[in-house]
Design a protein around this motif. Structure first.
Motif, mmCIF file in Angstrom:
data_model
loop_
_atom_site.group_PDB
_atom_site.id
_atom_site.type_symbol
_atom_site.label_atom_id
_atom_site.label_comp_id
_atom_site.label_asym_id
_atom_site.label_seq_id
_atom_site.Cartn_x
_atom_site.Cartn_y
_atom_site.Cartn_z
ATOM 1 N N GLU A 87 0.835 -1.213 0.000
ATOM 2 C CA GLU A 87 0.000 0.000 0.000
ATOM 3 C C GLU A 87 0.866 1.257 0.000
ATOM 4 O O GLU A 87 0.594 2.210 -0.734
ATOM 5 N N SER A 88 1.910 1.238 0.809
ATOM 6 C CA SER A 88 2.747 2.433 0.954
ATOM 7 C C SER A 88 3.501 2.724 -0.342
ATOM 8 O O SER A 88 3.601 3.885 -0.762
ATOM 9 N N TYR A 89 4.027 1.692 -0.977
ATOM 10 C CA TYR A 89 4.722 1.894 -2.262
ATOM 11 C C TYR A 89 3.738 2.420 -3.310
ATOM 12 O O TYR A 89 4.087 3.265 -4.124
ATOM 13 N N SER A 90 2.487 1.932 -3.293
ATOM 14 C CA SER A 90 1.503 2.421 -4.267
ATOM 15 C C SER A 90 1.199 3.886 -4.031
ATOM 16 O O SER A 90 1.206 4.683 -4.961
ATOM 17 N N ILE A 91 0.926 4.220 -2.774
ATOM 18 C CA ILE A 91 0.550 5.603 -2.458
ATOM 19 C C ILE A 91 1.701 6.557 -2.801
ATOM 20 O O ILE A 91 1.483 7.620 -3.373
ATOM 21 N N SER A 119 15.173 6.944 10.681
ATOM 22 C CA SER A 119 15.324 8.315 10.160
ATOM 23 C C SER A 119 15.490 8.202 8.642
ATOM 24 O O SER A 119 15.730 7.113 8.111
ATOM 25 N N GLU A 120 15.414 9.349 7.963
ATOM 26 C CA GLU A 120 15.609 9.316 6.509
ATOM 27 C C GLU A 120 17.001 8.772 6.155
ATOM 28 O O GLU A 120 17.153 7.979 5.228
ATOM 29 N N ALA A 121 18.005 9.173 6.924
ATOM 30 C CA ALA A 121 19.368 8.684 6.646
ATOM 31 C C ALA A 121 19.428 7.173 6.839
ATOM 32 O O ALA A 121 20.079 6.459 6.061
ATOM 33 N N GLU A 122 18.747 6.680 7.860
ATOM 34 C CA GLU A 122 18.752 5.223 8.093
ATOM 35 C C GLU A 122 18.006 4.485 6.982
ATOM 36 O O GLU A 122 18.383 3.370 6.604
ATOM 37 N N ILE A 144 8.769 4.021 2.346
ATOM 38 C CA ILE A 144 9.227 3.366 3.582
ATOM 39 C C ILE A 144 8.840 4.198 4.805
ATOM 40 O O ILE A 144 8.417 3.655 5.833
ATOM 41 N N LYS A 145 8.915 5.523 4.671
ATOM 42 C CA LYS A 145 8.460 6.389 5.788
ATOM 43 C C LYS A 145 6.992 6.109 6.085
ATOM 44 O O LYS A 145 6.574 5.997 7.231
ATOM 45 N N LEU A 146 6.207 6.021 5.007
ATOM 46 C CA LEU A 146 4.774 5.779 5.169
ATOM 47 C C LEU A 146 4.524 4.393 5.787
ATOM 48 O O LEU A 146 3.676 4.233 6.669
ATOM 49 N N ALA A 147 5.293 3.412 5.337
ATOM 50 C CA ALA A 147 5.127 2.049 5.877
ATOM 51 C C ALA A 147 5.481 2.010 7.359
ATOM 52 O O ALA A 147 4.863 1.278 8.136
#
Ligand code: FES
Ligand code: FES
Length: 158
Positions: A87-91, A119-122, A144-147
């Motif tokens: 779902e997150s990759y689709s959105i 974090s974004e860096a991670e 990935i942030k959304l997931a």
């Protein structure tokens, strides 16, 4: 005969011990979600879990897999973690040609399982072993942030 656990089932193969796990998965077990990009450990398209660790299956001789547990994308698809990533990759628009995506999803699942609030860096570090020629990575990072947000509580479970 080499015996190992594949997607939760004990299996055996007569493949020569030096044959790559990638080829055994694709040719003998028809698990073609695991892709071959570079064949040299650089692109991550062939990512699988071996004993719960993210690994490039193009670099692993099947002989070293005896007694191990291997999980491919075909099995991850059955999980709640996959649903959240899908779902997150689709959105986020994180899928373009799709070639890198099975490996990218495996890397995303590995990252979030080890670090549910990266974090974004991670995140960038977590997918640094996976190449994508289409997206420029930003949409994958957003996915990935959304997931991480959508899967709050799910990534911590074993
Ligand atoms: S095909 Fe295995 S890392 Fe590229
Ligand atoms: S979406 Fe095309 S290589 Fe990543």
């Amino acid at each position: 005969m080499i015996k190992f656990t594949l997607n939760g089932r004990v299996v055996e193969t007569k493949a020569p011990a030096t044959m790559r796990l990638l080829d055994v998965l694709r040719e003998e077990f028809n698990l073609i979600g695991t892709k071959e990009g570079c064949g040299e450990g650089e692109c991550g398209a062939c990512s699988v879990f071996v004993n719960n660790q993210l690994q490039n299956s193009c670099l692993i001789p099947i002989g070293s897999i005896a007694g191990a547990e291997v999980q491919t994308i075909e099995n991850l698809i059955e999980t709640e973690r996959f649903k959240i990533l899908d779902e997150s990759y689709s959105i986020a628009g994180g899928v373009q040609c799709g070639f890198c995506i099975p490996g990218m999803i495996m890397a995303s699942a590995a990252l979030l399982s080890n670090n549910p609030q990266p974090s974004e860096a991670e995140i960038r570090e977590g997918i640094s072993g996976n190449l994508c020629r289409c997206t420029g990575y930003n949409m994958i990072v957003d996915a990935i942030k959304l997931a991480a947000k959508k899967g709050d509580g799910v990534w911590q479970k074993k």
